[in-house]
Scaffold this motif. Structure first.
Motif, short mmCIF file in Angstrom:
data_model
loop_
_atom_site.label_atom_id
_atom_site.label_comp_id
_atom_site.label_asym_id
_atom_site.label_seq_id
_atom_site.Cartn_x
_atom_site.Cartn_y
_atom_site.Cartn_z
N PHE A 116 14.89 -6.31 22.07
CA PHE A 116 15.27 -6.94 20.78
C PHE A 116 16.58 -7.70 20.93
O PHE A 116 16.71 -8.85 20.50
CB PHE A 116 15.40 -5.88 19.67
CG PHE A 116 15.92 -6.48 18.39
CD1 PHE A 116 15.05 -7.04 17.46
CD2 PHE A 116 17.29 -6.53 18.12
CE1 PHE A 116 15.52 -7.63 16.29
CE2 PHE A 116 17.78 -7.13 16.96
CZ PHE A 116 16.89 -7.67 16.04
N ASN A 117 17.58 -7.04 21.52
CA ASN A 117 18.93 -7.62 21.57
C ASN A 117 18.95 -8.93 22.37
O ASN A 117 19.55 -9.91 21.94
CB ASN A 117 19.90 -6.62 22.19
CG ASN A 117 20.03 -5.35 21.38
OD1 ASN A 117 19.58 -5.28 20.23
ND2 ASN A 117 20.64 -4.32 21.96
N HIS A 118 18.29 -8.93 23.52
CA HIS A 118 18.31 -10.14 24.34
C HIS A 118 17.47 -11.25 23.72
O HIS A 118 17.83 -12.42 23.80
CB HIS A 118 17.88 -9.83 25.77
CG HIS A 118 18.92 -9.04 26.52
ND1 HIS A 118 19.00 -7.67 26.45
CD2 HIS A 118 19.97 -9.45 27.31
CE1 HIS A 118 20.05 -7.26 27.17
NE2 HIS A 118 20.64 -8.31 27.70
N SER A 119 16.37 -10.90 23.08
CA SER A 119 15.55 -11.92 22.42
C SER A 119 16.36 -12.63 21.33
O SER A 119 16.27 -13.85 21.18
CB SER A 119 14.29 -11.28 21.80
OG SER A 119 13.50 -10.69 22.80
N LEU A 120 17.15 -11.84 20.60
CA LEU A 120 18.03 -12.44 19.58
C LEU A 120 19.12 -13.28 20.23
O LEU A 120 19.40 -14.41 19.79
CB LEU A 120 18.67 -11.32 18.73
CG LEU A 120 19.64 -11.80 17.65
CD1 LEU A 120 18.87 -12.27 16.42
CD2 LEU A 120 20.60 -10.70 17.24
N PHE A 121 19.70 -12.74 21.30
CA PHE A 121 20.83 -13.39 21.98
C PHE A 121 20.45 -14.79 22.46
O PHE A 121 21.16 -15.76 22.22
CB PHE A 121 21.27 -12.51 23.14
CG PHE A 121 22.54 -12.91 23.83
CD1 PHE A 121 23.71 -13.11 23.12
CD2 PHE A 121 22.58 -13.04 25.22
CE1 PHE A 121 24.89 -13.45 23.77
CE2 PHE A 121 23.75 -13.38 25.88
CZ PHE A 121 24.91 -13.58 25.16
N TRP A 122 19.30 -14.92 23.13
CA TRP A 122 18.91 -16.25 23.64
C TRP A 122 18.74 -17.24 22.50
O TRP A 122 19.04 -18.42 22.64
CB TRP A 122 17.61 -16.19 24.45
CG TRP A 122 17.52 -15.14 25.50
CD1 TRP A 122 16.44 -14.33 25.76
CD2 TRP A 122 18.50 -14.78 26.50
NE1 TRP A 122 16.71 -13.48 26.81
CE2 TRP A 122 17.96 -13.73 27.28
CE3 TRP A 122 19.80 -15.23 26.78
CZ2 TRP A 122 18.66 -13.13 28.33
CZ3 TRP A 122 20.50 -14.63 27.83
CH2 TRP A 122 19.94 -13.61 28.59
N LYS A 123 18.25 -16.76 21.37
CA LYS A 123 17.96 -17.68 20.26
C LYS A 123 19.22 -18.17 19.55
O LYS A 123 19.22 -19.28 19.01
CB LYS A 123 17.03 -17.01 19.25
CG LYS A 123 15.60 -16.90 19.76
CD LYS A 123 14.65 -16.58 18.64
CE LYS A 123 14.40 -17.78 17.75
NZ LYS A 123 13.40 -17.50 16.72
N ILE A 124 20.25 -17.34 19.54
CA ILE A 124 21.46 -17.78 18.82
C ILE A 124 22.41 -18.55 19.72
O ILE A 124 23.47 -18.97 19.27
CB ILE A 124 22.18 -16.61 18.09
CG1 ILE A 124 22.58 -15.49 19.04
CG2 ILE A 124 21.27 -16.06 16.97
CD1 ILE A 124 23.91 -15.69 19.71
N LEU A 125 22.02 -18.76 20.98
CA LEU A 125 22.81 -19.58 21.89
C LEU A 125 22.25 -21.00 21.93
O LEU A 125 21.03 -21.18 21.90
CB LEU A 125 22.79 -19.00 23.30
CG LEU A 125 23.47 -17.65 23.51
CD1 LEU A 125 23.17 -17.12 24.91
CD2 LEU A 125 24.97 -17.75 23.28
#
Ligand code: MN3
Length: 198
Positions: free
Chosen positions: A74-83
């Motif tokens: 979950f955390n990395h999926s969110l991280f890539w999207k907000i970059l």
């Protein structure tokens, strides 16, 4: 249905000089892929197999392998999207209004930076939406996140920064504060707004 590594959406070198290509490649193809693979193993044959990753974080994390790898996914999926290469500079829409209510952008930036810099060891700092729609800043250890019942802060993550050393060490070594400062130049506020409005 098993979980899959999501599209990155940009080239490994697209965030340079703030995040270097080698770090991005290893982070995405090794670390995130590892969380996905281990999550799929951990939930095989259980009722979590048919749940969304949000539901897995909310309901399945009494099992350590689900907590660590479900959070990691979950955390990395969110991280890539907000970059976003170059970032989008300023909050928009409801998030912009709620950051004003929070105390303004400078206060948000200071609180978020402090949360990221002072998280001891590995973890994440978050901007979250509370049930009443207001915003909160917090941090969680390891691959925990505010969706999990174990987290100190209970809210919906809108924006997160990975402060594990694997996210910055090649470029910054021990200088986590510099990585945190540069992160603000990469935030895609349009996606943060989408996350708020979900
Ligand atoms: Mn990571």
């Amino acid at each position: 249905m098993s979980f899959q590594l999501p599209e990155l959406g940009f080239a490994y070198d697209a965030l340079e000089p703030h995040i270097d290509a080698k770090t991005m490649e290893i982070h995405y193809t090794k670390h995130h892929q590892g969380y996905v693979d281990n999550l799929n193993k951990a939930i095989a044959g259980t009722d979590l197999e048919n749940k969304s990753i949000e539901e897995v974080c909310k309901t399945g994390t009494d099992k350590p392998a689900v907590r660590n790898n479900g959070g990691g996914h979950f955390n990395h999926s969110l991280f890539w999207k907000i970059l976003k290469p170059g970032g989008s500079k300023n909050p928009v829409g409801n998030v912009k209004a709620q950051i004003e209510n929070y105390g303004g952008f400078d206060k948000f930036k200071e609180d978020f930076s402090t949360a990221a810099k002072t998280r001891f060891g590995s973890g994440w700092a978050w901007l979250c939406k509370k049930e009443d729609g207001s915003l909160a800043v917090c941090s969680t250890p390891n691959q925990d996140n505010p969706l999990m019942p174990v987290a100190d802060c209970q809210a919906t993550p809108l924006l997160g920064i990975d402060v594990w050393e694997h996210a910055y060490y090649l470029n910054y070594q021990n200088k986590r504060p510099d990585y945190v400062t540069n992160f603000f130049d990469l935030i895609n506020w349009d996606v943060v707004e989408e996350n708020y409005n979900k």
